[in-house]
Design a protein around this motif. Sequence first.
Motif, short mmCIF file in Angstrom:
data_model
loop_
_atom_site.label_atom_id
_atom_site.label_comp_id
_atom_site.label_asym_id
_atom_site.label_seq_id
_atom_site.Cartn_x
_atom_site.Cartn_y
_atom_site.Cartn_z
N LYS A 81 -0.93 -4.59 3.24
CA LYS A 81 -2.21 -4.93 3.84
C LYS A 81 -2.56 -6.35 3.42
CE LYS A 81 -5.18 -3.34 0.09
NZ LYS A 81 -6.29 -2.50 -0.30
N HIS B 221 6.54 -1.87 -5.13
CA HIS B 221 5.76 -0.69 -5.49
C HIS B 221 4.30 -0.87 -5.08
CE1 HIS B 221 9.09 0.92 -7.82
NE2 HIS B 221 9.27 -0.31 -8.29
N THR B 222 3.63 0.24 -4.86
CA THR B 222 2.21 0.22 -4.50
C THR B 222 1.46 -0.66 -5.50
OG1 THR B 222 2.39 2.43 -3.56
CG2 THR B 222 0.17 1.65 -4.09
N ARG C 188 9.73 2.97 8.13
CA ARG C 188 8.89 3.97 7.47
C ARG C 188 7.94 4.64 8.45
NH1 ARG C 188 8.26 3.59 1.90
NH2 ARG C 188 7.34 5.63 2.17
N SER D 25 2.95 0.18 12.09
CA SER D 25 3.82 1.35 11.97
C SER D 25 5.15 1.11 12.69
CB SER D 25 3.13 2.59 12.52
OG SER D 25 2.77 2.38 13.87
N ILE E 39 0.82 -1.21 0.00
CA ILE E 39 0.00 0.00 0.00
C ILE E 39 0.86 1.26 0.00
CG2 ILE E 39 -2.04 -1.07 1.00
CD1 ILE E 39 -1.17 0.05 3.74
N ASP E 40 2.16 1.12 0.20
CA ASP E 40 3.09 2.25 0.15
C ASP E 40 4.45 1.69 -0.30
OD1 ASP E 40 3.77 4.97 0.46
OD2 ASP E 40 4.59 4.59 2.45
N SER E 41 4.93 2.15 -1.43
CA SER E 41 6.19 1.63 -1.98
C SER E 41 7.31 1.66 -0.94
CB SER E 41 6.61 2.44 -3.20
OG SER E 41 5.65 2.33 -4.22
N PHE E 42 8.13 0.61 -0.94
CA PHE E 42 9.25 0.54 0.01
C PHE E 42 10.34 -0.37 -0.52
CE2 PHE E 42 6.78 -3.17 1.06
CZ PHE E 42 7.65 -4.09 1.61
N LYS F 205 4.96 3.63 9.23
CA LYS F 205 3.57 3.44 8.82
C LYS F 205 3.44 2.09 8.12
CE LYS F 205 4.28 6.11 4.59
NZ LYS F 205 3.83 7.28 3.84
N VAL G 67 3.04 -0.65 5.38
CA VAL G 67 3.40 -0.63 3.96
C VAL G 67 2.75 -1.77 3.18
CG1 VAL G 67 5.55 0.66 4.28
CG2 VAL G 67 5.60 -1.83 4.40
#
Length: 62
Positions: free
Chosen positions: A59, A25-26, A53, A49, A11-14, A55, A57
């Motif tokens: 789901k 990637h997302t 990051r 979290s 849900i958030d690129s890392f 938060k 990343v």
Amino acid sequence: MAAKKKKYEVIDSFKDLQDGNKVYHTGDRYPNPANKSIPEERIDELLSSDNKRGKPVIKEVE
């Protein structure tokens, strides 16, 4: 009957520092490849979290 393996989506690129700096990637599935063994503690870290990051990343998806 074996338990169904859980699936996750980014849900958030890392950059996964515990997976050879692999970039996710997302919208990507995590992990890649899907049959890769990831410790439950690492999954919990990425779902919360409580990671670098600060938060979630990934789901869980159906």
